[in-house]
Design an enzyme around this catalytic site. Structure first.
Site, PDB file in Angstrom:
ATOM      1  N   CYS A 112       0.807  -1.226  -0.020  1.00 60.70           N
ATOM      2  CA  CYS A 112       0.007   0.081   0.110  1.00 60.70           C
ATOM      3  C   CYS A 112       0.838   1.252  -0.134  1.00 60.70           C
ATOM      4  O   CYS A 112      -0.004   2.513  -0.358  1.00 60.70           O
ATOM      5  CB  CYS A 112      -0.893  -0.054   1.215  1.00 60.70           C
ATOM      6  N   HIS A 245      -3.341   7.284   2.472  1.00 60.61           N
ATOM      7  CA  HIS A 245      -3.662   5.878   2.119  1.00 60.61           C
ATOM      8  C   HIS A 245      -5.056   5.590   2.618  1.00 60.61           C
ATOM      9  O   HIS A 245      -5.348   5.798   3.750  1.00 60.61           O
ATOM     10  CB  HIS A 245      -2.621   4.851   2.394  1.00 60.61           C
ATOM     11  N   ASN A 275     -10.058  -0.365   0.190  1.00 54.64           N
ATOM     12  CA  ASN A 275      -8.793  -0.119   0.217  1.00 54.64           C
ATOM     13  C   ASN A 275      -8.292  -0.759  -1.114  1.00 54.64           C
ATOM     14  O   ASN A 275      -8.340  -1.992  -1.543  1.00 54.64           O
ATOM     15  CB  ASN A 275      -8.071  -0.918   1.445  1.00 54.64           C
TER      16      ASN A 275
HETATM   17  N1  ACO Z   1     -18.411  -8.547   9.672  1.00 55.84           N
HETATM   18  C1  ACO Z   1     -18.761  -8.723  10.977  1.00 55.84           C
HETATM   19  N2  ACO Z   1     -18.168  -9.234  12.247  1.00 55.84           N
HETATM   20  C2  ACO Z   1     -16.639  -9.105  11.751  1.00 55.84           C
HETATM   21  C3  ACO Z   1     -16.260  -8.879  10.563  1.00 55.84           C
HETATM   22  C4  ACO Z   1     -17.064  -8.708   9.467  1.00 55.84           C
HETATM   23  N3  ACO Z   1     -16.844  -8.276   8.362  1.00 55.84           N
HETATM   24  N4  ACO Z   1     -14.901  -8.940  10.666  1.00 55.84           N
HETATM   25  C5  ACO Z   1     -14.786  -9.244  11.908  1.00 55.84           C
HETATM   26  N5  ACO Z   1     -15.986  -9.347  12.518  1.00 55.84           N
HETATM   27  C6  ACO Z   1     -16.102  -9.716  14.068  1.00 55.84           C
HETATM   28  C7  ACO Z   1     -14.649 -10.389  14.484  1.00 55.84           C
HETATM   29  O1  ACO Z   1     -14.894 -11.949  14.204  1.00 55.84           O
HETATM   30  C8  ACO Z   1     -14.930 -10.251  15.746  1.00 55.84           C
HETATM   31  O2  ACO Z   1     -15.853 -10.964  16.489  1.00 55.84           O
HETATM   32  P1  ACO Z   1     -15.784 -11.614  17.878  1.00 55.84           P
HETATM   33  O3  ACO Z   1     -15.482 -10.366  19.143  1.00 55.84           O
HETATM   34  O4  ACO Z   1     -16.901 -12.643  18.337  1.00 55.84           O
HETATM   35  O5  ACO Z   1     -14.477 -12.418  17.788  1.00 55.84           O
HETATM   36  C9  ACO Z   1     -15.540  -8.688  16.044  1.00 55.84           C
HETATM   37  O6  ACO Z   1     -16.011  -8.643  14.776  1.00 55.84           O
HETATM   38  C10 ACO Z   1     -14.472  -7.816  16.608  1.00 55.84           C
HETATM   39  O7  ACO Z   1     -13.241  -7.668  15.683  1.00 55.84           O
HETATM   40  P2  ACO Z   1     -12.266  -6.942  15.540  1.00 55.84           P
HETATM   41  O8  ACO Z   1     -11.108  -7.495  14.902  1.00 55.84           O
HETATM   42  O9  ACO Z   1     -12.116  -6.619  17.124  1.00 55.84           O
HETATM   43  O10 ACO Z   1     -12.799  -5.659  14.975  1.00 55.84           O
HETATM   44  P3  ACO Z   1     -12.015  -4.162  15.004  1.00 55.84           P
HETATM   45  O11 ACO Z   1     -12.890  -3.026  15.553  1.00 55.84           O
HETATM   46  O12 ACO Z   1     -10.706  -4.254  15.364  1.00 55.84           O
HETATM   47  O13 ACO Z   1     -12.108  -3.958  13.461  1.00 55.84           O
HETATM   48  C11 ACO Z   1     -10.643  -3.951  11.493  1.00 55.84           C
HETATM   49  C12 ACO Z   1     -11.280  -5.038  12.582  1.00 55.84           C
HETATM   50  C13 ACO Z   1     -11.759  -3.206  10.674  1.00 55.84           C
HETATM   51  C14 ACO Z   1     -10.112  -5.102  10.532  1.00 55.84           C
HETATM   52  C15 ACO Z   1      -9.791  -3.270  12.033  1.00 55.84           C
HETATM   53  O14 ACO Z   1      -8.781  -3.870  13.023  1.00 55.84           O
HETATM   54  C16 ACO Z   1      -9.037  -2.439  11.206  1.00 55.84           C
HETATM   55  O15 ACO Z   1      -9.505  -1.517  10.335  1.00 55.84           O
HETATM   56  N6  ACO Z   1      -7.749  -2.973  11.040  1.00 55.84           N
HETATM   57  C17 ACO Z   1      -6.927  -2.166  10.136  1.00 55.84           C
HETATM   58  C18 ACO Z   1      -6.974  -3.238   8.930  1.00 55.84           C
HETATM   59  C19 ACO Z   1      -6.785  -2.483   7.993  1.00 55.84           C
HETATM   60  O16 ACO Z   1      -7.169  -1.399   7.242  1.00 55.84           O
HETATM   61  N7  ACO Z   1      -6.275  -3.186   6.761  1.00 55.84           N
HETATM   62  C20 ACO Z   1      -5.957  -2.891   5.687  1.00 55.84           C
HETATM   63  C21 ACO Z   1      -4.969  -3.235   5.024  1.00 55.84           C
HETATM   64  S1  ACO Z   1      -3.558  -2.553   5.889  1.00 55.84           S
HETATM   65  C22 ACO Z   1      -3.070  -1.368   5.147  1.00 55.84           C
HETATM   66  O17 ACO Z   1      -3.792  -0.827   3.833  1.00 55.84           O
HETATM   67  C23 ACO Z   1      -2.035  -0.380   5.597  1.00 55.84           C
END
Ligand code: ACO
Length: 318
Positions: A112, A245, A275
């Site tokens: 990215c 980004h 993304n």
């Molecule tokens: N829909 C519904 N529920 C979901 C989903 C989904 N798509 N994905 C995960 N969950 C659930 C999980 O299983 C978890 O359930 P549990 O508590 O029963 O185990 C719950 O939601 C909470 O999950 P978390 O991972 O704690 O959710 P969080 O609020 O941290 O959000 C996310 C997750 C959106 C991935 C966040 O961590 C994030 O944005 N991280 C950055 C990742 C990113 O942007 N990556 C892109 C690539 S990296 C880059 O470009 C730099």
């Protein structure tokens, strides 16, 4: 000799995939995706479209905007994590599709952060007399490296391409660049597969520790933005536009808050594009350039972060 952005362009595949449609395929909801990421929809490339096709559309638009004929393109750099093939590079395939020849062409793989890396290399090659002009493209088809049964990753990404044309300039359009990597974090965000003996060895899908990515991204984006501001002896108040980004609106908002830049001065496309990895910054830049937000003489700060981990900032004088 320095370089400046003379034109921008972008391309999005026509198929829109909304959160509601995704929720019919995996156990998720529009409300969950929007509240955690800010994403409403993303674009998906058609089966016959390749990354170099997306790049070609974006490149043509950027060349038109810059008034440069396709056959006059010298250096081509494509930032991509999803190349058409193992080799030749997507940049070489793009060069042939454009009808250009003879100039250097290669891909940059910094996930990215790829676009800020590629822009930096192109700027330095022009400054060093190694290129007469440069076409710098970020192009991705992430939909092909996602596990569509993994709701933790498949909701986050989309396909698209963005491009800029750099021309030599006596005044600095690209003011400074600051690039970093820390390979110790390779496992946090990766596609841990490769081709071996006629098969994929390992996994061909995106694997991510979302929480770790979130924390790391917010920390290094603010850090590298501070580094760019300090090098130019500027403060956040001197930056007209932040173009980060587009991974997640919460990462973008947290970064802007740490820097003290109000969201009115932050370009965001994540809601509609999701993304698009190396394509996300040039897609956002093109949108802001074309709708008239970016005005001549303004300072624009690009911020990239991605797998590797890699991160970087490029300060532009528009
Ligand atoms: N829909 C519904 N529920 C979901 C989903 C989904 N798509 N994905 C995960 N969950 C659930 C999980 O299983 C978890 O359930 P549990 O508590 O029963 O185990 C719950 O939601 C909470 O999950 P978390 O991972 O704690 O959710 P969080 O609020 O941290 O959000 C996310 C997750 C959106 C991935 C966040 O961590 C994030 O944005 N991280 C950055 C990742 C990113 O942007 N990556 C892109 C690539 S990296 C880059 O470009 C730099």
């Amino acid at each position: 000799m320095r370089s400046r952005v003379a034109g921008t362009g972008s391309y999005l595949p026509s198929q829109v995939l909304t959160n509601h449609e995704l929720a019919r395929r995996v156990d998720t909801s529009d409300a969950w995706i929007r509240s955690r990421t800010g994403i409403r929809e993303r674009r998906i490339a058609a089966p016959a479209e390749s990354t170099s096709d997306l790049a070609l559309h974006a490149a043509r638009a950027a060349l038109d905007a810059a008034g440069v004929a396709a056959q006059d393109v010298d250096l081509i750099i494509v930032a991509t994590t999803t190349p058409d093939m193992v080799f030749p590079s997507t940049a070489c395939l793009l060069q042939a599709k454009l009808g250009a020849r003879g100039g250097p062409a290669f891909d940059v793989q910094a996930v990215c952060s790829g676009f800020v890396y590629a822009l930096t290399v192109a700027d330095r090659m022009i400054a060093g007399g190694l290129a007469r002009n440069a076409l710098v493209v970020g192009a991705e088809i992430y939909s092909r490296i996602l596990d569509w049964n993994d709701r933790g990753t498949c909701v986050l990404f989309g396909d698209g391409a963005g491009a800029v044309v750099l021309l030599p300039s006596t005044t600095p359009g690209i003011v400074s660049a600051h690039l970093h990597a820390d390979g110790r974090y390779a496992d946090v965000l990766c596609v841990p597969g490769t081709l071996s003996e006629g098969q994929v060895a390992g996994s061909p899908f995106v694997r991510m520790d979302g929480g770790a990515v979130f924390k790391f991204a917010v920390t290094v984006l603010a850090e590298v933005a501070g580094e760019a501001l300090a090098a130019a002896r500027l403060t956040a108040a001197d930056i007209h536009w932040l173009v980060p980004h587009q991974a997640n609106i919460r990462i973008i908002e947290a970064t802007a808050k740490r820097l003290g830049v109000p969201m009115e001065r932050v370009v965001t496309t994540v809601e509609r594009h999701a993304n698009t990895s190396a394509a996300s910054i040039p897609l956002a830049l093109d949108e802001a350039a074309r709708d008239g937000r970016l005005e001549t003489g303004q300072r624009v700060l690009l911020l990239g972060v991605g797998g590797g981990f890699t991160w970087g900032a490029v300060l532009l004088q528009w």
